[in-house]
Scaffold this motif. Structure first.
Motif, short mmCIF file in Angstrom:
data_model
loop_
_atom_site.label_atom_id
_atom_site.label_comp_id
_atom_site.label_asym_id
_atom_site.label_seq_id
_atom_site.Cartn_x
_atom_site.Cartn_y
_atom_site.Cartn_z
N SER A 188 50.79 50.40 39.23
CA SER A 188 49.71 51.27 39.66
C SER A 188 48.43 51.00 38.87
O SER A 188 47.33 50.94 39.45
CB SER A 188 50.11 52.74 39.52
OG SER A 188 50.42 53.07 38.18
N ILE A 189 48.55 50.80 37.56
CA ILE A 189 47.37 50.49 36.74
C ILE A 189 46.77 49.15 37.16
O ILE A 189 45.55 49.00 37.29
CB ILE A 189 47.73 50.48 35.25
CG1 ILE A 189 48.09 51.90 34.78
CG2 ILE A 189 46.57 49.94 34.41
CD1 ILE A 189 48.60 51.98 33.36
N SER A 190 47.64 48.17 37.42
CA SER A 190 47.15 46.85 37.83
C SER A 190 46.43 46.91 39.17
O SER A 190 45.42 46.24 39.37
CB SER A 190 48.33 45.86 37.90
OG SER A 190 48.89 45.66 36.63
N CYS A 191 46.96 47.70 40.11
CA CYS A 191 46.31 47.86 41.42
C CYS A 191 44.87 48.33 41.26
O CYS A 191 43.95 47.81 41.89
CB CYS A 191 47.08 48.86 42.29
SG CYS A 191 48.43 48.15 43.23
N VAL A 192 44.69 49.32 40.40
CA VAL A 192 43.36 49.90 40.22
C VAL A 192 42.44 48.95 39.45
O VAL A 192 41.36 48.58 39.91
CB VAL A 192 43.45 51.26 39.50
CG1 VAL A 192 42.05 51.81 39.21
CG2 VAL A 192 44.25 52.26 40.33
N VAL A 193 42.88 48.55 38.27
CA VAL A 193 42.01 47.76 37.38
C VAL A 193 41.73 46.38 37.97
O VAL A 193 40.58 45.92 38.01
CB VAL A 193 42.65 47.63 35.99
CG1 VAL A 193 41.82 46.69 35.11
CG2 VAL A 193 42.76 48.99 35.33
N LEU A 194 42.77 45.70 38.47
CA LEU A 194 42.57 44.33 38.95
C LEU A 194 41.80 44.28 40.27
O LEU A 194 41.08 43.31 40.53
CB LEU A 194 43.92 43.63 39.11
CG LEU A 194 44.63 43.33 37.78
CD1 LEU A 194 46.01 42.74 38.03
CD2 LEU A 194 43.80 42.40 36.91
N SER A 195 41.92 45.31 41.10
CA SER A 195 41.13 45.31 42.34
C SER A 195 39.64 45.38 42.00
O SER A 195 38.83 44.67 42.61
CB SER A 195 41.53 46.47 43.25
OG SER A 195 41.31 47.72 42.62
N TRP A 196 39.28 46.21 41.03
CA TRP A 196 37.86 46.32 40.65
C TRP A 196 37.37 45.12 39.85
O TRP A 196 36.19 44.76 39.92
CB TRP A 196 37.63 47.62 39.88
CG TRP A 196 37.63 48.81 40.78
CD1 TRP A 196 38.69 49.61 41.09
CD2 TRP A 196 36.52 49.31 41.53
NE1 TRP A 196 38.32 50.58 41.99
CE2 TRP A 196 36.99 50.43 42.27
CE3 TRP A 196 35.19 48.95 41.65
CZ2 TRP A 196 36.17 51.16 43.12
CZ3 TRP A 196 34.35 49.68 42.49
CH2 TRP A 196 34.85 50.78 43.21
N MET A 197 38.26 44.49 39.11
CA MET A 197 37.85 43.32 38.32
C MET A 197 37.77 42.05 39.16
O MET A 197 36.83 41.26 39.02
CB MET A 197 38.83 43.10 37.16
CG MET A 197 38.62 44.03 35.98
SD MET A 197 37.01 43.86 35.16
CE MET A 197 37.14 42.23 34.44
N LEU A 198 38.77 41.84 40.04
CA LEU A 198 38.90 40.55 40.71
C LEU A 198 38.36 40.51 42.13
O LEU A 198 38.02 39.44 42.63
CB LEU A 198 40.37 40.12 40.71
CG LEU A 198 40.99 39.87 39.33
CD1 LEU A 198 42.46 39.54 39.45
CD2 LEU A 198 40.24 38.78 38.58
#
Length: 237
Positions: free
Chosen positions: A205-215
């Motif tokens: 869940s953290i990766s979904c949020v952070v990586l979507s905004w970063m990548l």
């Protein structure tokens, strides 16, 4: 940035939030708890049945083994690094630094959650349920017990690496990176130091949020460009 890209960013952010809420609302009950308990007791039973499996789990949960995951990631990264010219190698150093920045951002989400969820070995022991601990079975100092197992930091860092490789080097790089995620997240789950949802829900869940905004936004490109401009020129300048 295109409308489709923004839709993907918001969709993944919502997906991450919903994934987390699906685990949080029925805490220690419901669907995710049944999955967690089933996975834990399956592997815990195998620890008592198979000596080879027992020592494999013990070995892969020794602290020095964590370095093996790093070496595999470094090896995958190096395969692309060595093909670059001087400017490309500097660019890849900047990508590596941007991964670290992303990991720091993801860690802030972890700290904001502030969950003290015990590992399955500790949780069931406190409930009076007899469980096997690989460290006691083998006498090796393997990690099989934790007071705060959620989310899985180890899995989260591996996911960050994998999706950066997908974003900048394509599907083949992602395949090998994703394989590292699976192989090196499993030992903690098999030993009972982590629940399955520590990785799937917590790190996921953290990766979904952070990586979507970063990548999926220009954020990672801008951070890479910033490092490229500000790193000393002697670093592959």
């Amino acid at each position: 940035m295109s409308t489709k890209r923004w839709i993907a960013v918001f969709a993944l952010t919502i997906l991450g939030a919903l994934l987390f809420m699906s685990w949080l609302i029925p805490a220690q009950s419901g669907f995710w708890y049944q999955v967690d308990a089933g996975v834990f007791f399956y592997f815990n039973h195998l620890l008592g049945e198979s000596v080879a499996f027992r020592y494999l789990v013990a070995f892969t949960n020794l602290r020095p083994f964590d370095a093996v995951a790093f070496l595999f990631m470094l090896g995958i990264f190096y395969q692309y690094y060595r093909r670059q010219d001087r400017a490309g190698k500097r660019w890849m150093v900047c990508i590596g630094l941007t991964m670290l920045v992303t990991a720091v951002i993801a860690k802030q989400f972890d700290m904001a959650m502030d969950f003290s969820r015990p590992s399955p070995t500790k949780f069931f022991s406190l409930q009076g349920v007899p469980v096997l601990r690989v460290s006691e079975l083998t006498g090796w100092p393997a990690k099989d017990w934790s007071s705060t197992s959620f989310p899985g930091d180890h899995g989260m860092m591996l996911m960050i690496f994998s999706f950066f490789m997908l974003r900048y080097f394509g599907r083949k790089a992602f395949f090998w990176s994703a394989l590292v995620v699976v192989v090196f997240s499993l030992p903690r789950i098999m030993a009972g130091a982590h629940w399955l949802t520590d990785v799937v829900v917590g790190a996921g869940s953290i990766s979904c949020v952070v990586l979507s905004w970063m990548l999926l936004t220009p954020a990672s490109d801008r951070v890479i460009s910033w490092f490229n401009r500000h790193l000393p020129k002697k670093i592959l300048g």
